[in-house]
Every structure is written in structure tokens, then in C-alpha cells.
Scaffold this active site. Sequence first.
Site, short mmCIF file in Angstrom:
data_model
loop_
_atom_site.label_atom_id
_atom_site.label_comp_id
_atom_site.label_asym_id
_atom_site.label_seq_id
_atom_site.Cartn_x
_atom_site.Cartn_y
_atom_site.Cartn_z
N ASP A 135 -4.96 -22.47 -21.30
CA ASP A 135 -5.77 -21.25 -21.32
C ASP A 135 -4.95 -20.07 -20.79
O ASP A 135 -4.44 -20.11 -19.67
CB ASP A 135 -7.03 -21.43 -20.46
CG ASP A 135 -8.08 -20.38 -20.77
OD1 ASP A 135 -8.03 -19.78 -21.86
OD2 ASP A 135 -8.96 -20.16 -19.92
N HIS A 142 -9.70 -7.57 -18.82
CA HIS A 142 -10.30 -8.67 -18.06
C HIS A 142 -9.51 -8.92 -16.77
O HIS A 142 -10.10 -9.06 -15.69
CB HIS A 142 -10.34 -9.94 -18.91
CG HIS A 142 -10.75 -11.16 -18.14
ND1 HIS A 142 -12.03 -11.34 -17.65
CD2 HIS A 142 -10.05 -12.27 -17.75
CE1 HIS A 142 -12.10 -12.51 -17.02
NE2 HIS A 142 -10.91 -13.09 -17.06
N GLU A 208 -17.04 -17.55 -20.55
CA GLU A 208 -15.92 -16.66 -20.87
C GLU A 208 -15.76 -16.61 -22.38
O GLU A 208 -15.57 -17.65 -23.02
CB GLU A 208 -14.62 -17.14 -20.20
CG GLU A 208 -14.65 -16.95 -18.69
CD GLU A 208 -13.29 -17.16 -18.02
OE1 GLU A 208 -12.47 -17.92 -18.56
OE2 GLU A 208 -13.07 -16.55 -16.96
N GLU A 210 -13.79 -16.27 -25.45
CA GLU A 210 -12.38 -16.40 -25.80
C GLU A 210 -12.26 -16.82 -27.25
O GLU A 210 -13.22 -17.20 -27.89
CB GLU A 210 -11.70 -17.47 -24.92
CG GLU A 210 -11.88 -17.26 -23.42
CD GLU A 210 -10.93 -18.08 -22.58
OE1 GLU A 210 -10.00 -18.68 -23.14
OE2 GLU A 210 -11.13 -18.12 -21.35
N ASP A 242 -15.03 -20.71 -22.36
CA ASP A 242 -14.40 -21.37 -21.22
C ASP A 242 -15.33 -21.22 -20.02
O ASP A 242 -15.13 -20.37 -19.16
CB ASP A 242 -13.03 -20.74 -20.96
CG ASP A 242 -12.29 -21.43 -19.83
OD1 ASP A 242 -12.42 -22.65 -19.71
OD2 ASP A 242 -11.57 -20.73 -19.09
N ARG A 246 -17.72 -19.50 -10.82
CA ARG A 246 -16.98 -18.47 -10.06
C ARG A 246 -16.89 -18.74 -8.58
O ARG A 246 -15.89 -18.37 -7.93
CB ARG A 246 -17.64 -17.10 -10.29
CG ARG A 246 -17.72 -16.64 -11.72
CD ARG A 246 -16.34 -16.53 -12.33
NE ARG A 246 -16.43 -16.06 -13.72
CZ ARG A 246 -15.42 -16.09 -14.58
NH1 ARG A 246 -14.24 -16.56 -14.19
NH2 ARG A 246 -15.57 -15.66 -15.81
N GLN A 249 -14.30 -21.32 -8.13
CA GLN A 249 -13.02 -20.69 -8.46
C GLN A 249 -12.49 -19.87 -7.29
O GLN A 249 -11.32 -19.95 -6.92
CB GLN A 249 -13.20 -19.80 -9.69
CG GLN A 249 -11.93 -19.12 -10.18
CD GLN A 249 -12.18 -18.26 -11.43
OE1 GLN A 249 -13.31 -18.18 -11.93
NE2 GLN A 249 -11.15 -17.62 -11.92
N LYS A 262 -13.07 -24.78 -13.87
CA LYS A 262 -12.95 -24.66 -15.31
C LYS A 262 -12.96 -26.01 -16.03
O LYS A 262 -12.94 -26.03 -17.26
CB LYS A 262 -11.62 -23.98 -15.67
CG LYS A 262 -11.35 -22.67 -14.92
CD LYS A 262 -11.97 -21.52 -15.65
CE LYS A 262 -11.52 -20.20 -15.04
NZ LYS A 262 -12.05 -19.06 -15.81
N THR A 266 -15.50 -26.97 -21.88
CA THR A 266 -15.02 -25.84 -22.68
C THR A 266 -15.56 -26.06 -24.09
O THR A 266 -15.35 -27.14 -24.65
CB THR A 266 -13.48 -25.79 -22.71
OG1 THR A 266 -12.99 -25.73 -21.37
CG2 THR A 266 -12.98 -24.59 -23.51
N GLU A 372 -18.02 -9.85 -15.15
CA GLU A 372 -17.69 -8.45 -15.40
C GLU A 372 -18.91 -7.65 -15.84
O GLU A 372 -19.09 -6.51 -15.44
CB GLU A 372 -16.61 -8.37 -16.48
CG GLU A 372 -15.29 -8.99 -16.08
CD GLU A 372 -14.41 -9.24 -17.29
OE1 GLU A 372 -14.50 -10.34 -17.88
OE2 GLU A 372 -13.66 -8.32 -17.66
#
Length: 426
Positions: A135, A142, A208, A210, A242, A246, A249, A262, A266, A372
Site C-alpha cells: 500500500d 492526503h 480509505e 484507493e 483499505d 485510526r 494506528q 490495517k 482490505t 479527513e
Amino acid sequence: MDETTDPELTSWVDVPPGSHFPIQNLPFGVAARSDGKHFITSAIGNHVLDLSELERRGVFSTTPLAGKNVFQSASLNQFMALGRDSWKAVRATVSHLLQADNPAIRDNGELRESALVSASEVQMVMPVEIGDYTDFYSSKEHATNVGTMFRGADNALMPNWLHLPVAYHGRASSVVVSGTPIHRPSGQTLPEGAEAPQFGESRVLDFELEMGFFIGPPGELGEPISVSDAADHIFGMVLVNDWSARDIQKWEYQPLGPFLAKNFGTTISPWIVTMEALEPFSCAGPEQTPEPLPHLRSEGKRTFDIELEVQLSPEGSDATTISRGNFNTLYWDICQQLAHHTVTGCNVRTGDLLASGTISGSAPVSRGSMLELTWMGKEPLKLSDGEERKFLQDGDSVTMTGWCEGDGYRVGFGKCAGTILPANEV
Ligand code: CA
């Protein structure tokens, strides 16, 4: 232009307006019939075309696939390994068979019955045996947004970011196909203001947005793949979610990057849209300043104009579109990513998945994660049913979609969807 992407082409199979699968697309996937049998397939309108059946009947006997039986398999890997000449030959054959004026399948009731199946009668399954998943972190917007939230605006972009496509080695075993539910993960977190970590289910679960690409012909150990050769190794692209925890993380990611945050799931979309189908939508990428070092320089139309959308649906409620962006905002392109990945001599294998990293543009609506969009939960999203969301709750479904807008048609990726289930007992 490749004749298979001619905007004037039409098919004898009905393609409803707005369909992601006109004759110009012809993606590859693997479908399962109600009896559980898997077969390699392409899509046209609301139907799938059984390529395994066509191969058994000798349809590809005049192509480089002759005698190879690559479609008598439950995954696309053997076909992907053959390379671009074979991919193009199959694409040209399938396009020809589906063109409006070609009677070969159209007027052969028995063949049509066995090879053309309503999409509603099959379930799309994982199309590729994925050996490795990497990834990237290739959206400048971002990286800047997350860096600002985690480290402050002064340290938002790390010193290396403009010089190389940052990435980490991800987890291939938990890559799943669209529609597979995802359990909320548990792990260690350090709550705001606490001195010691605690264990429990993640309370800050995110998606996420992607896109990813699949490796076709492999690279050899010890032999870097250059930016200019990279395209020969790239079979096609999918949408990628993904999923990210948080809070896990934030506590674990230094110094080696994300791990448990993560690795619990996925999601990819089931149809692989080929680089041949995307070629008419190639476009310039963002200007790169400073200029990358020579081994990472990339020129011309180095990316693709792919519209992206994310919808969020609480359990039992209508969907709300919460993000709209474009793949072409990514700073590092896929050829640069593959060149960087292999510059040490790291080999890549057929079926490896390389994902872009979260795709966020400069406009707030184009942010590709809840982190975000809600600015770490400070600005909750308002949904159409009146509910608010800072992050994902149990029962929430996230559906991503993407498409290239042609003149009167769309070359699309279908959907990449998943629903959050409650955490399992630990
Ligand atoms: Ca990611």
C-alpha cells in the site's frame, strides 16, 4: 487508437445507459454460479460472458492462448502472466464477438444460452490469487491532511515524501472481494490524555478510498523494473477500500508504520479494468516539484481520469454520497510506484496487488477518508437520514465506485462495498 476502444462501437447485448460495462470496457473477473462452480468471465451491460466456456469451444485457438487453457481456472493468474500480446488478442476476440454486427454468438441460441449469463444469476468472487499486497501513500493532499492531524502543520509532509512514493508492505491474506463483511477490529489504543494503553474494540474505524493495480508478468529477483518498462507488468486496476482503525494506528505506527490498524481487511472491486480499456482516459498528473531523481522520472500522460465516489449507508437507511474525487490527483503514478518498489531488486509476482494510498484532492468534498472528511471527528458528517457520523458504526456500509466518462458511455469499475459487523470476542 485501439479499435476495441472506438467510442462508436456498439454490442448486440443490451447495455443500459450509464452502465459501467459497455463494449469499450470488457473487464476481467471470476464469477460463481449457483452450483458453486467458478468461471473466468468478462462483463457486458447486465450480463457476464463465460470465457471458460468460449475457450473450451476453441474460440481463442487462433490467439497466443491456443492450447494453454488459462481460462480453465478459478483465478486470472495464469492469464495475467502471459503478458500484453495475449491480453490484447483476447480483448480483440471478445470485442469482435460482442459487436452488434457479429452473428457468431448472437444468432447461435445454444452458444448464447451457455456463454452469456445474467449478472443477477452469478456472484462475483475474488478474481486473483494475491501473493503480496503493498500500500502506497501517494496523495499529497492526503499525506498533508493526516500529517497535519497527527504531527501538526509544521511537520505534515515528511522530508522524504516529495522524493519517493512512500509505502509499506501490507497483508494479502485479508484482501477480500466486494460484499464481504468486515468485523470491527480490537487492539491497543492510548486514549487522549491517558498515561497507559488499554485494550478493546476500535472506536475510530475508517475507510480509505484507493485504487490498486495487479502485476501481470513477474519481475525477477535482483532486476529492477524501470519506469518506462513498468507498464508491461501492469494488467489492470480495481477500486480498493483499505479499512483503517485510526485509534490503533495512532498508538502503534511509530517507528515502523501501520500494522494491526490495517491488517483486518482490505476490500477490492471484483472487476479488473484493463490498461487497454483505460488508455483513452490517460491524462497528465500533477506537476512534480522538485523533479524526481532520474530513476523515478515519468513523462507524458502518466495517469488516468477516473471519477471516484464514496457512499455511506447506515443499516436500513438510504445511502449518502460523502466523497467525490478523481484518481488523476495522485502525485505519484503507478509506473513510478512499481519502479520504486523494485529498484532494490525486489521481485514482484503475478497477482501482486499494489494500491495507491488514500486518494484525496484539494477540495474538502474530495477527501478520501472519514478522518479527513470529519477532520478527526471535529466536523461530523450529516447523512440523508438525519444521522451524523464521525467514524464508522456497526451496520454501516461503505460503497465506492469509479468510472471514466466517455462521450455517451462510461468505462467503470462497478462497486467496492463492505459492511461493518460488531467486533468478535477476543
Ligand atoms: Ca491505505
